[in-house]
Structures are given as structure tokens and as C-alpha cells.
Design an enzyme around this catalytic site. Structure first.
Site, PDB file in Angstrom:
ATOM      1  N   ASP A 194       3.293  -1.602 -13.348  1.00 45.60           N
ATOM      2  CA  ASP A 194       4.166  -2.091 -12.280  1.00 45.60           C
ATOM      3  C   ASP A 194       4.977  -3.308 -12.705  1.00 45.60           C
ATOM      4  OD1 ASP A 194       3.038  -0.090 -10.811  1.00 45.60           O
ATOM      5  OD2 ASP A 194       1.771  -1.384  -9.585  1.00 45.60           O
TER       6      ASP A 194
ATOM      7  N   GLY B  32       0.795  -1.220   0.000  1.00 44.58           N
ATOM      8  CA  GLY B  32       0.000   0.000   0.000  1.00 44.58           C
ATOM      9  C   GLY B  32       0.824   1.265   0.000  1.00 44.58           C
ATOM     10  N   SER B  33       2.124   1.153  -0.293  1.00 52.98           N
ATOM     11  CA  SER B  33       2.998   2.326  -0.269  1.00 52.98           C
ATOM     12  C   SER B  33       2.944   3.127  -1.559  1.00 52.98           C
ATOM     13  CB  SER B  33       4.442   1.896  -0.001  1.00 52.98           C
ATOM     14  OG  SER B  33       4.903   1.040  -1.033  1.00 52.98           O
TER      15      SER B  33
END
Length: 356
Positions: A154, A104-105
Site C-alpha cells: 500500500d 476498511g474498504s
């Protein structure tokens, strides 16, 4: 024998959200970003039996499987379960996972963990995959097999590494354009950037679903088109070394991205960003889908210390980092070399023994 895989986390400068379907299929998406020297690691130690034991060092969790049975996702380390199934692992092993940033960063942690897993497994099985095949496999396992909402960037960023301008037109139609940026420009860019952890943990899938549901709304759609156009402008300014313009474009991008979903920001994030701007920052953005994680801030070098002080006083946590130009890697190390042994050194007049 220990097989290791490592993949770098990423920061996205512009275009975030345009790599998510259906926008990227219908309109074409574009992302500009780079990887950084924070990583996801996977270590595999083969066993002689059918027992597979996975240790998540970050979550202090251990899950066990039998290599001869079907891998069933049960909500515990499902990324690993899906990777074992995709790579058809039929031999026992110990697996250790560790990531330099929390989930969740906003740094692409889950996808980077997947890439490190698959990279290590491919090395173990002697399978050679080029970067496109590895990134597509990681996308397929995470987005298709597991059904986790998200875009394409990503997996491709973690696999290829470095500064890239990536264009998306749906699966099997992704083009990665490595950017040839002078080393002095990279050094100056890193010097003028701050990474600040906001302390908020977000669930990116919920934000992405909201963004997708807003796709047909005129203002949200226009915002996505602006974010895409800004990624092209950022690429040009970065290649030319016009870094202050690049910093201001970050601000334009952040203002546009907030219109894509009401869940992207919150009062605490807005407060941190406003404090940075008041101290002299030219622009910035929240990394990832939004809602929390790391805030990237561009500030001229002569006010960087003031911006840093203002962010910390407001509750932000600054992280030390640098750019990483390499992508996913794997290697093998010999555990026997870890054993402690007496070390002897023969010098001309005397022999020395060191007991380690």
C-alpha cells in the site's frame, strides 16, 4: 499558506498477501496493481504558536497537541500522532485529513492517508525524499512505530502511482517495476472492470494475523505460492493485452487467496461474486486483506450492464472510477487568493464590475 498532500488509493490485481512477512522475506513476494482516481488528502496550515489541531473530516474528530510536548499515541488518530513524531514537527499548525473511501474498504486507505500526511509534512519542512525513501518511511511509521499488521504494497503503490509490478524481499529490499502498458489496453481494461462496494467494513489486521498464523500450514502455504505465481502470469497477459485471460486469472487468484485464511470471505461476499459470475463476469476478487470492502469484477463489455444490474439487485453499490497514473503529490496554495473581491473587466466600450 496552505500545504497540501495527495496520494491515490490502489487496486491490487494479484499477489495480495505475499507482501506480508514472513512469506516475503523467506519466499519473496510479488504484487501487480494500479492506483485509481480516489485519494487521501492532507492540508496543513502553519500557525505562529505551539498548538497543533488535527481535524479528521471523515470521522468528524478533532485532536489537539502541543508541539513542544512528546507525541503520545492514545488511540485517537494515532496515524497522525506517529507522523508528527517521525517528521519531528515542532511548530503549531492546523491539519485537515480527508479520504475518498471509508476505512476498511480494501483500497489501502490507512497507508494512503499516511503517505499524504508525510508528503505534505516533507513539503512544509523542505525535505526531499525520493519515492523509495517516502514509501519506506510510511511503512516504518505504520508497521514498525505503530505496530499495525500489514504488508508493504500500500505504501509503495500510493507513493509511486500507476501500474506497477512490485517485488518484495523484506524491508529495504523492495523493487518497483513500472509497467509500460499501451493506453488502449488501459482504457479497455477500465471499461471491462466494475468496482462494487460490499458494505462490509473489515479489520484487515485481524485477517492478516490469521494469514500469518496459517503460513506453515501446507494448504495455506501452497495457496500463497499460487497467488504469487498468478501475479507473474497476470503481468504477462496484461502487457500483451490479453484481457479476457487476465480476467480469468483474477478468478484463479481469488479461489487461491480464500485458502490463505477462513476470514477472507463471508456468505454475503460469496453471494455477490456468484451473482456476478452467473451474469457473465469472467473473474474478480475482493480488494485488500479480505472480509469486506470493494469487490473488483472483470466482465466483457457486452455483459457489463447485466453484471452491474445483478450486483446492485443483490445489494452491492457500484462506484464510478478510473485509473490514476500519478503517485503522491504536494503543492502550496495561497489562502489570500480565496478572499472575495470585486472583479473588474475593462472592455472597449464599457467597464464591468462583478460583485463576488
Amino acid at each position: 499558506m496552505v500545504i497540501r498532500g495527495r496520494a491515490p488509493l490502489r487496486v491490487s490485481f494479484g499477489g495480495g498477501g505475499t507482501d506480508v512477512e514472513p512469506f516475503c522475506v523467506e519466499q519473496g513476494g510479488a504484487i501487480i496493481g494500479s492506483t485509481i482516481n480516489k485519494y487521501a488528502y492532507c492540508s496543513i496550515i502553519p500557525r505562529d504558536d505551539d498548538q497543533i489541531t488535527v481535524h479528521s473530516l471523515d470521522f468528524d474528530m478533532t485532536v489537539k497537541y502541543n508541539a513542544k510536548e512528546n507525541y503520545v499515541c492514545d488511540g485517537r488518530l494515532d496515524l497522525v500522532t506517529a507522523a508528527l513524531r517521525a517528521m519531528d514537527i515542532k511548530q503549531g499548525c492546523e491539519v485537515y485529513l480527508q479520504c475518498d473511501a471509508p476505512a476498511g474498504s480494501g483500497l489501502g486507505t490507512s497507508s494512503t492517508v499516511m503517505v499524504s500526511l508525510l508528503t505534505a509534512m516533507a513539503r512544509w519542512k523542505g525535505i526531499t525524499l525520493d519515492n523509495y525513501a517516502m514509501a519506506d518511511l510510511a511503512y516504518g511509521v505504520e508497521r514498525i512505530d505503530l505496530g499495525i499488521s500489514g504488508g508493504y504494497q500500500d505504501q509503495y503503490a500510493a507513493t509511486f502511482g500507476g501500474f506497477n509490478f512490485i517485488e518484495f524481499h523484506g524491508r529495504n529490499n523492495v523493487v518497483v517495476n513500472p509497467l509500460r502498458i499501451r493506453r488502449d489496453i488501459i482504457n479497455e481494461l477500465q471499461y471491462n472492470l466494475l468496482l462494487c462496494y460490499t458494505g462490509n467494513i473489515h479489520v484487515s489486521a485481524n485477517i492478516i494475523k490469521d494469514q500469518v498464523s496459517n503460513y506453515k500450514k501446507p494448504d495455506a502455504f501452497q495457496a500463497m505460492c499460487e497467488v504469487k505465481a498468478l501475479s507473474y502470469a497476470m503481468k504477462d497477459e496484461l502487457l500483451k493485452g490479453n484481457l479476457h485471460n487476465f480476467g480469468r486469472l483474477l478468478d484463479y487468484g481469488w479461489e487461491s487467496k480464500k485458502r490463505m485464511s477462513s476470514k477472507i470471505t463471508n456468505p454475503q461476499i460469496d453471494m455477490l461474486y456468484d451473482e456476478a459470475k452467473k451474469a457473465g463476469a469472467l473473474g474478480g476478487k475482493l480488494l485488500g486483506a479480505g472480509g469486506g470492502g470493494f469487490l473488483l469484477v472483470y466482465c466483457p463489455y457486452n455483459v457489463k450492464h447485466q453484471v452491474a444490474h445483478r450486483l446492485e439487485a443483490a445489494g452491492g453499490q457500484l462506484m464510478d472510477w478510473n485509473f490514476e497514473l500519478r503517485g503522491a503529490q504536494s503543492w502550496i496554495c495561497d489562502e489570500d487568493r480565496w478572499d472575495y473581491r470585486d472583479i473588474q473587466v475593462q472592455m472597449p466600450n464599457k467597464e464591468y464590475t462583478f460583485h463576488v
